[in-house]
Scaffold this active site. Structure first.
Site, PDB file in Angstrom:
ATOM      1  N   MET A 126       0.665  -1.709  -0.177  1.00  0.00           N
ATOM      2  CA  MET A 126      -0.328   0.061  -0.281  1.00  0.00           C
ATOM      3  C   MET A 126       0.930   1.244  -0.279  1.00  0.00           C
ATOM      4  SD  MET A 126      -3.158  -0.633   1.931  1.00  0.00           S
ATOM      5  CE  MET A 126      -2.285  -0.527   3.570  1.00  0.00           C
ATOM      6  N   GLU A 128       4.133   4.273  -0.311  1.00  0.00           N
ATOM      7  CA  GLU A 128       4.553   5.123  -1.696  1.00  0.00           C
ATOM      8  C   GLU A 128       5.184   5.575  -0.872  1.00  0.00           C
ATOM      9  OE1 GLU A 128       2.259   5.850  -4.791  1.00  0.00           O
ATOM     10  OE2 GLU A 128       1.129   3.587  -4.471  1.00  0.00           O
ATOM     11  N   SER A 133      -0.498   7.045   4.970  1.00  0.00           N
ATOM     12  CA  SER A 133      -1.333   7.395   5.785  1.00  0.00           C
ATOM     13  C   SER A 133      -2.319   7.564   4.495  1.00  0.00           C
ATOM     14  CB  SER A 133      -1.608   8.435   6.506  1.00  0.00           C
ATOM     15  OG  SER A 133       0.154   8.508   7.462  1.00  0.00           O
ATOM     16  N   GLN A 242      -9.895  -6.428  12.401  1.00  0.00           N
ATOM     17  CA  GLN A 242      -8.351  -7.191  13.013  1.00  0.00           C
ATOM     18  C   GLN A 242      -7.431  -6.808  13.009  1.00  0.00           C
ATOM     19  OE1 GLN A 242      -9.631 -10.704  11.898  1.00  0.00           O
ATOM     20  NE2 GLN A 242      -7.874 -11.970  10.908  1.00  0.00           N
ATOM     21  N   GLU A 243      -6.730  -6.438  11.872  1.00  0.00           N
ATOM     22  CA  GLU A 243      -5.717  -5.504  11.414  1.00  0.00           C
ATOM     23  C   GLU A 243      -5.088  -4.807  12.831  1.00  0.00           C
ATOM     24  OE1 GLU A 243      -6.049  -5.014   6.254  1.00  0.00           O
ATOM     25  OE2 GLU A 243      -4.728  -3.420   8.022  1.00  0.00           O
ATOM     26  N   ARG A 269      19.805  -8.416  40.425  1.00  0.00           N
ATOM     27  CA  ARG A 269      20.968  -7.207  40.284  1.00  0.00           C
ATOM     28  C   ARG A 269      21.423  -6.390  41.468  1.00  0.00           C
ATOM     29  NH1 ARG A 269      24.969  -5.819  36.957  1.00  0.00           N
ATOM     30  NH2 ARG A 269      25.653  -3.567  37.118  1.00  0.00           N
ATOM     31  N   GLN A 280      12.352   1.805  46.080  1.00  0.00           N
ATOM     32  CA  GLN A 280      10.691   2.425  46.042  1.00  0.00           C
ATOM     33  C   GLN A 280      10.796   2.571  44.377  1.00  0.00           C
ATOM     34  OE1 GLN A 280       9.071   5.830  47.979  1.00  0.00           O
ATOM     35  NE2 GLN A 280       7.679   4.522  48.756  1.00  0.00           N
ATOM     36  N   GLU A 368      -1.761   8.892  14.631  1.00  0.00           N
ATOM     37  CA  GLU A 368      -2.233  10.136  15.206  1.00  0.00           C
ATOM     38  C   GLU A 368      -3.276  10.032  13.880  1.00  0.00           C
ATOM     39  OE1 GLU A 368       0.731   9.940  14.205  1.00  0.00           O
ATOM     40  OE2 GLU A 368       1.700  10.888  15.821  1.00  0.00           O
TER      41      GLU A 368
HETATM   42  C1  LIG Z   1       8.712  -1.441   9.235  1.00  0.00           C
HETATM   43  C2  LIG Z   1       7.924  -1.030   8.273  1.00  0.00           C
HETATM   44  C3  LIG Z   1       7.051  -1.932   7.872  1.00  0.00           C
HETATM   45  C4  LIG Z   1       6.044  -1.458   6.975  1.00  0.00           C
HETATM   46  N1  LIG Z   1       5.051  -2.668   6.027  1.00  0.00           N
HETATM   47  C5  LIG Z   1       4.644  -1.966   5.523  1.00  0.00           C
HETATM   48  C6  LIG Z   1       3.789  -3.001   4.402  1.00  0.00           C
HETATM   49  O1  LIG Z   1       4.233  -4.045   4.704  1.00  0.00           O
HETATM   50  N2  LIG Z   1       2.723  -2.519   3.848  1.00  0.00           N
HETATM   51  C7  LIG Z   1       2.437  -1.265   2.988  1.00  0.00           C
HETATM   52  O2  LIG Z   1       1.805  -0.849   2.413  1.00  0.00           O
HETATM   53  N3  LIG Z   1       3.137  -0.417   4.187  1.00  0.00           N
HETATM   54  C8  LIG Z   1       4.240  -0.668   5.454  1.00  0.00           C
HETATM   55  N4  LIG Z   1       4.615   0.156   6.138  1.00  0.00           N
HETATM   56  C9  LIG Z   1       4.353   1.608   6.356  1.00  0.00           C
HETATM   57  C10 LIG Z   1       3.532   2.102   7.575  1.00  0.00           C
HETATM   58  O3  LIG Z   1       2.447   1.676   7.368  1.00  0.00           O
HETATM   59  C11 LIG Z   1       3.830   3.357   6.751  1.00  0.00           C
HETATM   60  O4  LIG Z   1       4.861   4.281   7.608  1.00  0.00           O
HETATM   61  C12 LIG Z   1       2.489   4.568   7.645  1.00  0.00           C
HETATM   62  O5  LIG Z   1       1.119   4.190   6.838  1.00  0.00           O
HETATM   63  C13 LIG Z   1       3.140   5.621   7.682  1.00  0.00           C
HETATM   64  O6  LIG Z   1       2.992   6.338   6.670  1.00  0.00           O
HETATM   65  P1  LIG Z   1       4.153   7.234   5.803  1.00  0.00           P
HETATM   66  O7  LIG Z   1       5.350   6.826   6.263  1.00  0.00           O
HETATM   67  O8  LIG Z   1       4.103   7.338   4.472  1.00  0.00           O
HETATM   68  O9  LIG Z   1       4.203   8.613   7.059  1.00  0.00           O
HETATM   69  P2  LIG Z   1       3.364   9.803   6.485  1.00  0.00           P
HETATM   70  O10 LIG Z   1       1.907   9.332   6.144  1.00  0.00           O
HETATM   71  O11 LIG Z   1       3.791  10.732   5.420  1.00  0.00           O
HETATM   72  O12 LIG Z   1       2.837  10.415   7.601  1.00  0.00           O
HETATM   73  C14 LIG Z   1       3.727  11.355   8.231  1.00  0.00           C
HETATM   74  C15 LIG Z   1       3.355  11.833   9.514  1.00  0.00           C
HETATM   75  O13 LIG Z   1       2.314  12.673   9.438  1.00  0.00           O
HETATM   76  C16 LIG Z   1       0.857  12.058  10.340  1.00  0.00           C
HETATM   77  N5  LIG Z   1      -0.491  12.080  10.046  1.00  0.00           N
HETATM   78  C17 LIG Z   1      -1.014  11.532   8.857  1.00  0.00           C
HETATM   79  N6  LIG Z   1      -2.425  12.169   8.846  1.00  0.00           N
HETATM   80  C18 LIG Z   1      -2.908  12.901   9.603  1.00  0.00           C
HETATM   81  C19 LIG Z   1      -3.536  12.836  10.152  1.00  0.00           C
HETATM   82  N7  LIG Z   1      -4.717  13.031   9.356  1.00  0.00           N
HETATM   83  N8  LIG Z   1      -3.645  13.757  11.138  1.00  0.00           N
HETATM   84  C20 LIG Z   1      -2.419  14.562  12.023  1.00  0.00           C
HETATM   85  N9  LIG Z   1      -1.587  13.946  11.166  1.00  0.00           N
HETATM   86  C21 LIG Z   1      -1.343  12.624  10.060  1.00  0.00           C
HETATM   87  C22 LIG Z   1       1.560  10.590  10.681  1.00  0.00           C
HETATM   88  O14 LIG Z   1       1.289  10.282  12.129  1.00  0.00           O
HETATM   89  C23 LIG Z   1       3.028  10.824  11.192  1.00  0.00           C
HETATM   90  O15 LIG Z   1       3.418  11.260  12.085  1.00  0.00           O
HETATM   91  C24 LIG Z   1       5.267  -0.407   7.076  1.00  0.00           C
HETATM   92  C25 LIG Z   1       6.308   0.360   7.256  1.00  0.00           C
HETATM   93  C26 LIG Z   1       7.723   0.077   8.737  1.00  0.00           C
HETATM   94  C27 LIG Z   1       8.383   1.239   9.040  1.00  0.00           C
END
Ligand SMILES: Cc1cc2nc3c(=O)[nH]c(=O)nc-3n(C[C@H](O)[C@H](O)[C@H](O)COP(=O)(O)OP(=O)(O)OC[C@H]3O[C@@H](n4cnc5c(N)ncnc54)[C@H](O)[C@@H]3O)c2cc1C
Length: 386
Positions: A126, A128, A133, A242-243, A269, A280, A368
């Site tokens: 999903m 890119e 997000s 579920q996810e 330890r 404490q 978020e």
């Molecule tokens: C180890 C790892 C494994 C992963 N595996 C997969 C996978 O198998 N398949 C896949 O498709 N993706 C995968 N991902 C991607 C993951 O789903 C995304 O990193 C995640 O959805 C966030 O997208 P982004 O990194 O582009 O961040 P962005 O979407 O650019 O977000 C950046 C920031 O903006 C914030 N933000 C976004 N929307 C809002 C909002 N509406 N309001 C306020 N803040 C917001 C976010 O919370 C974040 O803090 C993986 C990521 C990691 C790190």
């Protein structure tokens, strides 16, 4: 401890099998897989042989024919062992349900038995580079051309990206539309036009292969469409509860494990003529964390119970994911502190668990985004014209 009441004796027998599998086939090798950035296919095949993949896929499609509790047990035990390399939860509990619920008879008969045996490993594409997000705004396109779709684009952060034989790929079949333009397409990774990029170097979950993926004029038959054209976003929505629950189960189980490791460590330890457990600060901090983890365990178990009845909604599941992954990170941070310098050493499970936990507030929907979903249900936006 408040007793857990979800599991039958059969489920507990399954838990024993899972624990034996982890002790024999996972824990002794996990550090090696972290160096390689990947787990070997032989592990997937072993898990398949023991019926640990696609546990709640019906037997007619090669699965164990169990229920979500079988999945929950596997997720819990892997999390407790800090075994973040084998991503069985993604394969079995996130991707398999898309195929089971929305695949054609032919797609189900072809893919599910191979996934259950470990012969085929899957990934979910999903995210890119332009954003993870905002799935409605993806740029990878699948344009219909005769009997085929022609796919062009790029994905990033894809778990199992290096090892996957099959991807469930989110593409725009109508780039002019947002949600309604998104479709899910089954893409075999041996097709011309598919390239894997780098195995990404991560701060945690190091035994997972997380990759960039590229698609250049890649052709798949239109029969590889999962569900209906333009229905991809809707399909993704159906599995959200579920996810998120899967992530919550991982969060609370790994927090419980970290508290156990820490309890043992502080009792052992010695310093200033006593043990670390006698201070404490140690006692109050661990008591506080224990109380919070215990309350979340009850919350998660109740969500599992609702999910088994098909009654867990995506908003409550978002709340569950939000609080469990936040607490998971807090537990790892505060527990690590008790280990002093040893806690910062990679050889200590708490160091790995700290790094692994950071990912859980990002992956599977960021904290978020979870807050946004909860806020929208509490405070629906109304149009105010005056
Ligand atoms: C180890 C790892 C494994 C992963 N595996 C997969 C996978 O198998 N398949 C896949 O498709 N993706 C995968 N991902 C991607 C993951 O789903 C995304 O990193 C995640 O959805 C966030 O997208 P982004 O990194 O582009 O961040 P962005 O979407 O650019 O977000 C950046 C920031 O903006 C914030 N933000 C976004 N929307 C809002 C909002 N509406 N309001 C306020 N803040 C917001 C976010 O919370 C974040 O803090 C993986 C990521 C990691 C790190």
């Amino acid at each position: 401890m408040i007793p857990r009441t979800l599991f039958s004796p059969d489920h507990e027998a399954f838990r024993d099998t899972v624990r034996r599998f982890i002790a024999e086939h996972v824990t002794p090798f996990h550090a090696e897989w972290e160096k390689e950035g990947q787990v070997p296919r032989s592990l997937w095949l072993k898990a398949g042989e023991l019926g640990l993949l696609c546990c709640n896929v019906p037997e007619e499609f090669g699965g164990l024919g169990g229920d979500f509790l079988h999945s929950a047990i596997l997720i819990e035990e892997m999390a407790r062992a800090g075994a973040t390399g084998p991503t069985f939860y993604l394969h079995s509990d996130i991707v398999a349900p898309y195929i089971l619920d929305f695949g054609t008879e032919e797609q189900k008969r072809h893919w599910l038995p191979r996934m259950a045996s470990g012969e085929v490993v899957v990934g979910l594409g999903m995210s890119e580079p332009s954003g993870g997000s905002d799935v409605q705004n993806i740029r990878t396109q699948a344009i219909a051309d005769g009997d085929d779709y022609v796919i062009n684009g790029q994905k990033v952060f894809i778990t199992n990206g290096h090892s996957a034989d099959l991807l469930v790929l989110a593409c725009k079949t109508d780039p002019k539309q947002r949600a309604k333009g998104v479709s899910l397409i089954l893409v075999e990774t041996n097709r011309t036009g598919f390239t894997r990029g780098r195995k990404l170097e991560k701060m945690g979950c190091k035994a997972q292969d997380t990759s960039e993926l590229f698609f250049a004029d890649l052709r798949v038959p239109r029969t590889n469409l999962l569900g209906s054209e333009g229905g991809g976003f809707g399909i993704l929505m159906t599995q959200l509860a579920q996810e998120r629950l899967v992530q919550a189960i991982r969060g609370v189980s790994s927090a419980e494990a970290a508290l156990e490791w820490t309890r043992e460590y502080v009792a052992d330890r010695k310093m200033f003529g006593q043990t670390l457990a006698d201070f404490q600060n140690t006692r109050f901090t661990l008591a506080d964390l224990h109380a919070q983890v215990l309350s979340q365990r009850v919350f998660v178990d109740r969500c599992i119970e609702l999910h088994l009845r098909g009654e867990l909604d995506a908003v409550d599941a978002a709340a569950c994911k939000l609080v469990t992954t936040d607490l998971q990170f807090k537990v790892m941070d505060q527990c690590l502190q008790f280990f002093g310098g040893w806690g910062y050493m990679w050889e200590y499970p708490i160091a790995r668990a700290f790094a692994d936990a950071r990912m859980c507030r990002i992956g599977g929907g960021t904290a978020e985004v979870m807050k946004q979903i909860i806020a929208n249900s509490l405070l629906p936006k109304v149009r105010r014209d005056s």
